[in-house]
Design a protein around this motif. Structure first.
Motif, short mmCIF file in Angstrom:
data_model
loop_
_atom_site.label_atom_id
_atom_site.label_comp_id
_atom_site.label_asym_id
_atom_site.label_seq_id
_atom_site.Cartn_x
_atom_site.Cartn_y
_atom_site.Cartn_z
N SER A 97 38.69 -18.34 78.26
CA SER A 97 39.07 -17.90 76.86
C SER A 97 40.66 -18.17 76.55
CB SER A 97 38.67 -16.57 76.73
OG SER A 97 37.14 -16.31 76.94
N CYS A 98 41.00 -19.20 76.64
CA CYS A 98 42.27 -19.76 76.52
C CYS A 98 42.64 -19.68 74.90
CB CYS A 98 42.65 -21.16 76.90
SG CYS A 98 44.34 -21.44 76.78
N GLU A 99 41.81 -20.09 74.15
CA GLU A 99 42.29 -20.07 72.55
C GLU A 99 42.43 -18.69 72.22
OE1 GLU A 99 39.26 -22.44 70.66
OE2 GLU A 99 39.88 -24.12 71.57
N GLY A 100 41.60 -17.74 72.60
CA GLY A 100 41.38 -16.15 72.05
C GLY A 100 42.49 -15.41 72.99
N ARG A 101 43.10 -15.87 74.19
CA ARG A 101 43.86 -14.87 74.91
C ARG A 101 45.42 -15.45 74.75
NH1 ARG A 101 42.26 -15.58 80.80
NH2 ARG A 101 44.22 -14.53 80.79
#
Length: 204
Positions: A97-101
């Motif tokens: 979840s790189c984009e959200g984290r």
């Protein structure tokens, strides 16, 4: 050898490669005499072409110290260390979840940290060398073509005895029209009458 703690943690590719090197694994043709199993040689042949080949303990420690400021799991740090992503797009399959984290700025910081502390793999170095060689060869071909065209021009001028015309009157092209300025009309003198002649005589 006594095992102090079993399953203490996952090993990095560098640690596995360093262990195989201490056992005698290498690219030497005489490596058959080393006490390394055939399966271990397959692991060595794979790891020696990865980013772990040129890593050192100092570079790994520097990376682990700097990466602590980012909220990453141990498995994510391990994968980054083993794969050495050189672009933001390579981090997305590693970090969950790189984009959200993580914001875009933090992703860029992680990539810059990786490229600054961890050396590139041998394959990337070879690609850079190949790219530089191709650019050099292209530039050399362009220079050779310019010189060849220049030589052709010189040969043509020498064979045809080409000379530039001198600036003379013959080189000036005539105008497509001609004109002349008419002379101004002459004013006719008034005829002298008899009375005017008489007046002139009287004056005399």
């Amino acid at each position: 050898m006594k095992i102090l703690e079993a399953n203490a943690g996952a090993l990095t590719n560098f640690e596995v490669l360093d262990f195989l090197r201490t056992k005698g694994a290498s690219k030497d043709p005489t490596r058959v005499i080393a006490k390394v199993a055939q399966s271990e040689y397959k692991v060595y042949d794979y790891l020696v072409d990865t980013a772990a080949s040129d890593q050192t303990r100092e570079s790994i420690n520097e990376f682990l110290t700097s990466i602590k400021q980012h909220d990453l799991a141990k498995a994510e740090v391990l994968n980054i260390l083993n794969t050495r992503p050189a672009a933001e797009v390579e981090l997305f399959p590693i970090i969950e979840s790189c984009e959200g984290r993580l914001p875009d700025e933090e992703v860029t910081e992680i990539v810059e940290l990786v490229t600054r502390t961890l050396p590139p793999p041998p394959s990337m170095k070879q690609e850079e060398i190949t790219k530089v060689d191709e650019e050099t060869a292209t530039l050399k071909n362009e220079n050779d073509e310019v010189l060849l065209n220049y030589e052709r021009v010189i040969i043509f001028l020498n064979s045809s005895k080409f000379t530039l015309p001198s600036p003379s009157a013959s080189c000036v092209a005539p105008l497509p029209w001609s004109f002349s300025i008419p002379a101004p009309p002459s004013t006719p003198s008034a005829p002298r009458t008899r009375s005017s002649r008489r007046r002139s005589c009287r004056t005399c």
